[in-house]
Enzyme design. Sequence first.
Site, PDB file in Angstrom:
ATOM      1  N   ARG A 112       0.813  -1.228   0.000  1.00  0.00           N
ATOM      2  CA  ARG A 112       0.000   0.000   0.000  1.00  0.00           C
ATOM      3  C   ARG A 112       0.839   1.268   0.000  1.00  0.00           C
ATOM      4  NH1 ARG A 112      -4.407  -2.370   4.084  1.00  0.00           N
ATOM      5  NH2 ARG A 112      -5.676  -3.514   2.576  1.00  0.00           N
ATOM      6  N   LYS A 134       3.692  11.456 -11.677  1.00  0.00           N
ATOM      7  CA  LYS A 134       2.890  10.541 -12.480  1.00  0.00           C
ATOM      8  C   LYS A 134       3.608   9.200 -12.579  1.00  0.00           C
ATOM      9  CE  LYS A 134       0.057  13.503 -15.414  1.00  0.00           C
ATOM     10  NZ  LYS A 134      -0.328  13.829 -16.806  1.00  0.00           N
ATOM     11  N   GLU A 176      10.253  17.129 -25.397  1.00  0.00           N
ATOM     12  CA  GLU A 176       9.530  17.618 -24.224  1.00  0.00           C
ATOM     13  C   GLU A 176      10.043  18.994 -23.797  1.00  0.00           C
ATOM     14  OE1 GLU A 176       6.918  16.491 -22.752  1.00  0.00           O
ATOM     15  OE2 GLU A 176       6.719  14.408 -23.414  1.00  0.00           O
ATOM     16  N   LYS A 212       8.224  22.737 -15.228  1.00  0.00           N
ATOM     17  CA  LYS A 212       7.279  21.677 -14.888  1.00  0.00           C
ATOM     18  C   LYS A 212       6.942  21.698 -13.400  1.00  0.00           C
ATOM     19  CE  LYS A 212       6.068  16.875 -15.397  1.00  0.00           C
ATOM     20  NZ  LYS A 212       6.338  15.563 -16.015  1.00  0.00           N
ATOM     21  N   GLU A 222      -3.875  17.336 -11.742  1.00  0.00           N
ATOM     22  CA  GLU A 222      -4.263  17.644 -13.121  1.00  0.00           C
ATOM     23  C   GLU A 222      -5.753  17.947 -13.272  1.00  0.00           C
ATOM     24  OE1 GLU A 222      -3.904  15.224 -17.176  1.00  0.00           O
ATOM     25  OE2 GLU A 222      -1.935  15.584 -16.300  1.00  0.00           O
ATOM     26  N   ARG A 226      -2.304  21.911 -14.900  1.00  0.00           N
ATOM     27  CA  ARG A 226      -1.331  20.875 -15.275  1.00  0.00           C
ATOM     28  C   ARG A 226      -1.650  20.244 -16.629  1.00  0.00           C
ATOM     29  NH1 ARG A 226       1.387  16.039 -11.578  1.00  0.00           N
ATOM     30  NH2 ARG A 226       2.637  15.185 -13.284  1.00  0.00           N
ATOM     31  N   ASN A 230       0.128  18.418 -21.435  1.00  0.00           N
ATOM     32  CA  ASN A 230      -0.291  17.407 -22.397  1.00  0.00           C
ATOM     33  C   ASN A 230      -0.318  17.924 -23.835  1.00  0.00           C
ATOM     34  OD1 ASN A 230      -0.777  15.271 -20.518  1.00  0.00           O
ATOM     35  ND2 ASN A 230      -2.659  16.305 -19.890  1.00  0.00           N
ATOM     36  N   HIS A 233       0.247  15.564 -26.766  1.00  0.00           N
ATOM     37  CA  HIS A 233       0.190  14.198 -26.268  1.00  0.00           C
ATOM     38  C   HIS A 233      -1.085  13.454 -26.651  1.00  0.00           C
ATOM     39  CE1 HIS A 233       3.703  15.416 -24.099  1.00  0.00           C
ATOM     40  NE2 HIS A 233       3.793  14.268 -23.462  1.00  0.00           N
ATOM     41  N   HIS A 237       0.326  10.433 -28.358  1.00  0.00           N
ATOM     42  CA  HIS A 237       0.177   9.119 -27.732  1.00  0.00           C
ATOM     43  C   HIS A 237      -0.553   8.150 -28.654  1.00  0.00           C
ATOM     44  CE1 HIS A 237       0.817  10.093 -23.175  1.00  0.00           C
ATOM     45  NE2 HIS A 237       1.928   9.787 -23.798  1.00  0.00           N
ATOM     46  N   HIS A 254       9.025   7.847 -27.588  1.00  0.00           N
ATOM     47  CA  HIS A 254       8.005   8.769 -27.075  1.00  0.00           C
ATOM     48  C   HIS A 254       8.163  10.172 -27.656  1.00  0.00           C
ATOM     49  CE1 HIS A 254       5.293  10.716 -24.226  1.00  0.00           C
ATOM     50  NE2 HIS A 254       6.248  11.596 -23.986  1.00  0.00           N
TER      51      HIS A 254
END
Length: 350
Positions: A112, A134, A176, A212, A222, A226, A230, A233, A237, A254
């Site tokens: 956990r 993330k 990026e 960032k 987000e 935030r 993206n 993306h 993606h 990527h």
Amino acid sequence: MVVKTKHSEVIFGSDCWDALNSCIYANDYSCVFVLTDKNTSLHCLPYAKTKMEFDYKTLEMQAGENNKHIQTCVSLWDSLSKMGGDRKSLLINIGGGVVTDLGGFVACTFKRGIDFINIPTSLLAMVDASVGGKTGIDLGALKNQVGIIREPKMVIVDTGFLRTLSDLEYRSGYAEMLKHGLIQEPAYFEALSGFLNKEEILPHIHQSVGFKAKIVSKDINEQGLRKILNFGHTLGHAVESYYLTAKNKNRLLHGEAIAIGMILETFLSVKVSGLSLDEAHKIKSVFHAIYPKISFDKDTITEVIKMLTHDKKNENGNVLFVLLKSIGEPIWNQSAPEELILEAFDFYQN
């Protein structure tokens, strides 16, 4: 140099390893584990060993995006358990974005949640993947569908690792950094437009992390601001996911896919959010000068567009984009009809 976020800090320069060693001793962890992939075990771990002044046990995963899945996690959870991991353990992730994403997710879910530290070894991981909390894994070919947002204890940035990086991987991370300029600071985009080499890039890594970190600190989960991270993306993606599994296509890194996504979403910005055509052509020319142009046939475009329905940023069945009003002025939660997406591929290729 240190960049602080709400629950973490990114440490640069000659003091970063001292900070790591101090953190280990101050927290009295019951067991420290170090995760690498096959590549970073060979090229990066030997250097890290000369800096880490504490005992640890090693874990290793296969390299590459196609190993960023639940089966790898199960194997690592099992290894952690068999090797005596408990809730007072620490996981140190040494590698690129796949290792820091997956390793962070493994740490967040084992017992956990145990502490983790990221030591990024690629430019992409230094300026993006390892920072911001993330974590996650892919679901089949679909990117980052399962994950948790929780910041690492700290991030250690030693730019000496860039010497081990291929030119292809370096360009992947560079995309990026260009994105950070497009969504935050026109002068920064301009400074990077000439494609700086590894020796010239060092101060800009600190600047990108600062960009960032500032955004993440204001919106860790987000819910609003935030989302601007993206940009490129949504379509990027989709392109990356399709090329990851298509039998007749070479896999794209990527950053290569995100560079394509940024050009496509630049065109959407002209049509939807008022970006000037002059700025759009400037953005396209910068990316085409750095990244090889990919040829998209009609069937490929159709398959890429199908991938958009699985994007994790979608809301109420709507595909949402981050677009630009101008360079440095993004706007999020924007939609675009399919006919404009088709036109965007024409803009990219012509």
